[in-house]
Design a protein around this motif. Sequence first.
Motif, PDB file in Angstrom:
ATOM      1  N   MET A   1      33.021  36.860  31.274  1.00 38.33           N
ATOM      2  CA  MET A   1      33.610  35.950  32.252  1.00 38.33           C
ATOM      3  C   MET A   1      35.129  36.109  32.251  1.00 38.33           C
ATOM      4  N   GLU A   2      35.779  35.940  33.440  1.00 35.76           N
ATOM      5  CA  GLU A   2      37.212  36.058  33.504  1.00 35.76           C
ATOM      6  C   GLU A   2      37.850  34.798  32.961  1.00 35.76           C
ATOM      7  N   SER A   3      38.916  35.013  32.279  1.00 36.57           N
ATOM      8  CA  SER A   3      39.651  33.878  31.749  1.00 36.57           C
ATOM      9  C   SER A   3      40.544  33.309  32.806  1.00 36.57           C
ATOM     10  N   ASN A   4      40.528  32.007  32.950  1.00 36.41           N
ATOM     11  CA  ASN A   4      41.358  31.352  33.940  1.00 36.41           C
ATOM     12  C   ASN A   4      42.821  31.323  33.528  1.00 36.41           C
ATOM     13  N   ASN A   5      43.094  31.627  32.270  1.00 35.25           N
ATOM     14  CA  ASN A   5      44.457  31.631  31.788  1.00 35.25           C
ATOM     15  C   ASN A   5      45.085  33.020  31.839  1.00 35.25           C
ATOM     16  N   LYS A   6      44.358  33.983  32.303  1.00 37.45           N
ATOM     17  CA  LYS A   6      44.832  35.355  32.361  1.00 37.45           C
ATOM     18  C   LYS A   6      46.003  35.461  33.326  1.00 37.45           C
ATOM     19  N   GLN A   7      47.042  36.190  32.917  1.00 36.28           N
ATOM     20  CA  GLN A   7      48.192  36.401  33.771  1.00 36.28           C
ATOM     21  C   GLN A   7      47.829  37.417  34.841  1.00 36.28           C
ATOM     22  N   GLY A   8      48.180  37.149  36.080  1.00 39.27           N
ATOM     23  CA  GLY A   8      47.865  38.082  37.148  1.00 39.27           C
ATOM     24  C   GLY A   8      48.095  37.449  38.497  1.00 39.27           C
ATOM     25  N   LEU A   9      47.679  38.158  39.541  1.00 38.04           N
ATOM     26  CA  LEU A   9      47.861  37.707  40.906  1.00 38.04           C
ATOM     27  C   LEU A   9      46.811  36.666  41.274  1.00 38.04           C
ATOM     28  N   GLY A  10      47.199  35.728  42.135  1.00 42.48           N
ATOM     29  CA  GLY A  10      46.274  34.714  42.614  1.00 42.48           C
ATOM     30  C   GLY A  10      45.550  35.167  43.867  1.00 42.48           C
ATOM     31  N   THR A  11      44.700  34.285  44.398  1.00 49.12           N
ATOM     32  CA  THR A  11      43.896  34.622  45.573  1.00 49.12           C
ATOM     33  C   THR A  11      44.754  34.919  46.799  1.00 49.12           C
ATOM     34  N   LEU A  12      45.771  34.103  47.030  1.00 50.03           N
ATOM     35  CA  LEU A  12      46.587  34.238  48.232  1.00 50.03           C
ATOM     36  C   LEU A  12      47.351  35.551  48.248  1.00 50.03           C
ATOM     37  N   GLU A  13      48.148  35.790  47.192  1.00 51.29           N
ATOM     38  CA  GLU A  13      49.006  36.976  47.194  1.00 51.29           C
ATOM     39  C   GLU A  13      48.260  38.236  46.780  1.00 51.29           C
ATOM     40  N   GLY A  14      47.208  38.092  45.957  1.00 53.45           N
ATOM     41  CA  GLY A  14      46.514  39.262  45.449  1.00 53.45           C
ATOM     42  C   GLY A  14      45.393  39.767  46.337  1.00 53.45           C
ATOM     43  N   VAL A  15      44.806  38.868  47.162  1.00 51.42           N
ATOM     44  CA  VAL A  15      43.659  39.282  47.976  1.00 51.42           C
ATOM     45  C   VAL A  15      43.854  38.942  49.457  1.00 51.42           C
ATOM     46  N   TYR A  16      44.058  37.657  49.759  1.00 55.03           N
ATOM     47  CA  TYR A  16      44.057  37.249  51.163  1.00 55.03           C
ATOM     48  C   TYR A  16      45.147  37.940  51.973  1.00 55.03           C
ATOM     49  N   ILE A  17      46.403  37.853  51.506  1.00 55.88           N
ATOM     50  CA  ILE A  17      47.512  38.401  52.287  1.00 55.88           C
ATOM     51  C   ILE A  17      47.408  39.915  52.449  1.00 55.88           C
ATOM     52  N   PRO A  18      47.219  40.704  51.349  1.00 51.28           N
ATOM     53  CA  PRO A  18      47.107  42.146  51.576  1.00 51.28           C
ATOM     54  C   PRO A  18      45.888  42.528  52.412  1.00 51.28           C
ATOM     55  N   SER A  63      30.262  40.124  47.439  1.00 50.64           N
ATOM     56  CA  SER A  63      30.452  38.803  46.842  1.00 50.64           C
ATOM     57  C   SER A  63      29.299  38.440  45.923  1.00 50.64           C
ATOM     58  N   SER A  64      28.075  38.774  46.358  1.00 57.95           N
ATOM     59  CA  SER A  64      26.917  38.490  45.516  1.00 57.95           C
ATOM     60  C   SER A  64      27.006  39.249  44.200  1.00 57.95           C
ATOM     61  N   MET A  65      27.375  40.529  44.266  1.00 56.47           N
ATOM     62  CA  MET A  65      27.498  41.322  43.043  1.00 56.47           C
ATOM     63  C   MET A  65      28.597  40.789  42.137  1.00 56.47           C
ATOM     64  N   LEU A  66      29.689  40.326  42.725  1.00 50.87           N
ATOM     65  CA  LEU A  66      30.819  39.858  41.927  1.00 50.87           C
ATOM     66  C   LEU A  66      30.482  38.601  41.140  1.00 50.87           C
ATOM     67  N   THR A  67      29.504  37.824  41.620  1.00 48.57           N
ATOM     68  CA  THR A  67      29.105  36.634  40.862  1.00 48.57           C
ATOM     69  C   THR A  67      28.071  36.969  39.799  1.00 48.57           C
ATOM     70  N   ASN A  68      27.788  38.261  39.644  1.00 45.39           N
ATOM     71  CA  ASN A  68      26.809  38.664  38.635  1.00 45.39           C
ATOM     72  C   ASN A  68      27.398  39.582  37.575  1.00 45.39           C
ATOM     73  N   ILE A  69      28.611  40.098  37.809  1.00 48.36           N
ATOM     74  CA  ILE A  69      29.216  41.018  36.848  1.00 48.36           C
ATOM     75  C   ILE A  69      30.673  40.647  36.629  1.00 48.36           C
ATOM     76  N   GLU A  70      31.225  41.138  35.513  1.00 49.83           N
ATOM     77  CA  GLU A  70      32.664  41.124  35.316  1.00 49.83           C
ATOM     78  C   GLU A  70      33.181  42.426  35.900  1.00 49.83           C
ATOM     79  N   ILE A  71      33.912  42.349  36.996  1.00 45.19           N
ATOM     80  CA  ILE A  71      34.210  43.549  37.766  1.00 45.19           C
ATOM     81  C   ILE A  71      35.176  44.482  37.052  1.00 45.19           C
TER      82      ILE A  71
END
Length: 705
Positions: A1-18, A63-71
Amino acid sequence: MESNNKQGLGTLEGVYIPTVLTILGVIMFLRLGWIVGNTGIIGTLIIIVLAHIITVATTLSMSSMLTNIEIGDGGAYAIVSRSLGLEIGGAIGIPLYLSQALSVAFYITGFTELWASFFDHPTWLVGLIVWGVLTTLSMISAKLAFKIQYFILIAVILSIISFLTGPSMNSGNPVLIGKFAQSGFWESFAIFFPAVTGILAGASMSGELKNPRKSIINGTLAAVLTGFIIYIVVAIIFSMHATENLLLADSSIILQLGRFKILIIAGIMGAVISSALSTLVSAPRTLAALAQNRTVPFSNFFATKASNNEPRNAIIISSLISLAVLLLSNLNSLAELLTLFFLTTYCMINLVVLVEKATGVMSFRPRFNISTFIPIVGLIGCLLAMILINRLFTFITFFVVISIYYILKRKNLVSPWGDVRGGVFTSMAEWAAQKSMYLPYHPRLWKPSIVVPIEKKEDYKKVPRFIRDLINPAGRVYYLTIKEEQNNTQNVSDDMDSTLAPYKEENLFAQQITIYEGDFNRDLKIVLQSLLNVFLPPNTIFFTISEDAERRKKFKELLDSLKDIRRKLGLLCLYTHSKYGFGQEKNINLWLRDKSTNNNLAVLSAIQIMKNWNGSLTLCRVIDSSSDVKQVEKDLHKFIEDARLPINTKIQVMVGSFSELIQKEQTDLNILGMPEQFGEIEKIIKIIPASVLFVADSGLENALV
């Protein structure tokens, strides 16, 4: 599972905008008007809808696959390789990487076309300068590159507003159906399709995201919906504000249709630069992920990262590839090539979901579950589009993919995550048996395969339905009978046929195994050892616990004799309450002890029964101190997330004595870890007011994979 405390890009700047900026790029500003002029507004809307049906289906499958694996790193490549193996993943990942590298040249070419319409500068020089600036930004920092896109997004929004509120140059009615004067329908579709290939922009940055699973799903779906609405609106405005001849004659007609020309120019340049920049950032990360799994030559070189965690070597080679294509190609020829590369990747993403669903392995438990119809639509749509766009290039594309697969197959790559190929071959005909058996076992391939030893058939009159609930829909059951004599062979066969009939009616795997002239207690261990070495062996042994004290004593002796073999076979021991049976077959209490070695099979069994009962699951834990309640509840909530249990799973943390508390719990079935002493089993079934399933792991199960 991904850690919510991991340093990195958020949804807006890391996925939605690009993603949304990649979608709202060259095609919208410089090609959509031409497509409207060539195909008419009805033809354009059909193209937009068809393209989005494919991409939405693929996005949902992803999306379905992403909820089943750590990508992890690699985006779409990681999804394919973690399900179908490194060979197939590499066969798709390498063309995907090349398509991303080519996309950079595609976007820069669009920028130079626009620049040349304003300034009398050599296009090759403009392209070279833009390429150099983007390469420099991508090498400095991915975060810096994506933060710049906030300003670009504002420019794109203002440009769209300027266009929507601009003047009309069409005094007549919009053309509903075009004359296809300059290109056919599918050629027009091929030119438009790169507009929606941006759905992989966020997935390709999976290694840089704070929460890849959540961000990629939410950001990509939001971006696709945004793009769909905007393309529909912009296409309609094009048809209303410009004549067919104007749209066909001037690819930059949007500049004349905007209220403020400077805003249109800023939006076009910003969108094109953003698309090129995000692709140039994501392409090297796909190459680095391929290199980490040694699926490309010079893996150590490409996998090396700089001190700021940037894959610098991969960035350099990706930039050089895009530069070579930039100097040799033009926009339209690149569009068709990119369309086929991306469609191949989309095909495999949809195929992955179909394969996972078809094999029925327990590890495929996505939190975001979709209908099988969705990946089928996505897969068929991709294949048909590829064939209709360019049959020759489609053949070449598949030839390249197959060739890469066989080259990688010879490297004997070993996946650290396991994959579902074993499950695929197992579900095929006998000719696939040898290949399946040579694949390494991984806990994610586990699904219930139960052997049921029968000493007295009356002991099992009440359990066939329960066993069915343990194996349905993709498990197996073997009924094992050891008879002391050869007599009454026909009666035994008839009895077993009657027992197995309900399973076969539901197309469940059920097999009869009968041993004659043997002793049940003496020979059972030998028979079980033999079964472990056959194709499709059992992985769990199932017993019932009798009410009779003398038979319980013999059962204890039998369990003791099977201690060695239990290292390879999970153990299920069912006590059916004489009064309450399985109640309403709805509520299941799963009692989890901290750090118990039996939790994995207990969880997997609970999932199977709950699904077939259409029931509810409660995780129960008994602790000594009330001060620990909140922490234990937090741990159980995390376990629900890690094990991908249903979101309606309940938690009950109790303080006190286990033997006292379990007597008060009203439920239809309790699932408990197997006590070390058989006497503890007898104590529990004596006091408990419900049926109990005692479970012991073999060590081959893992509920978290």
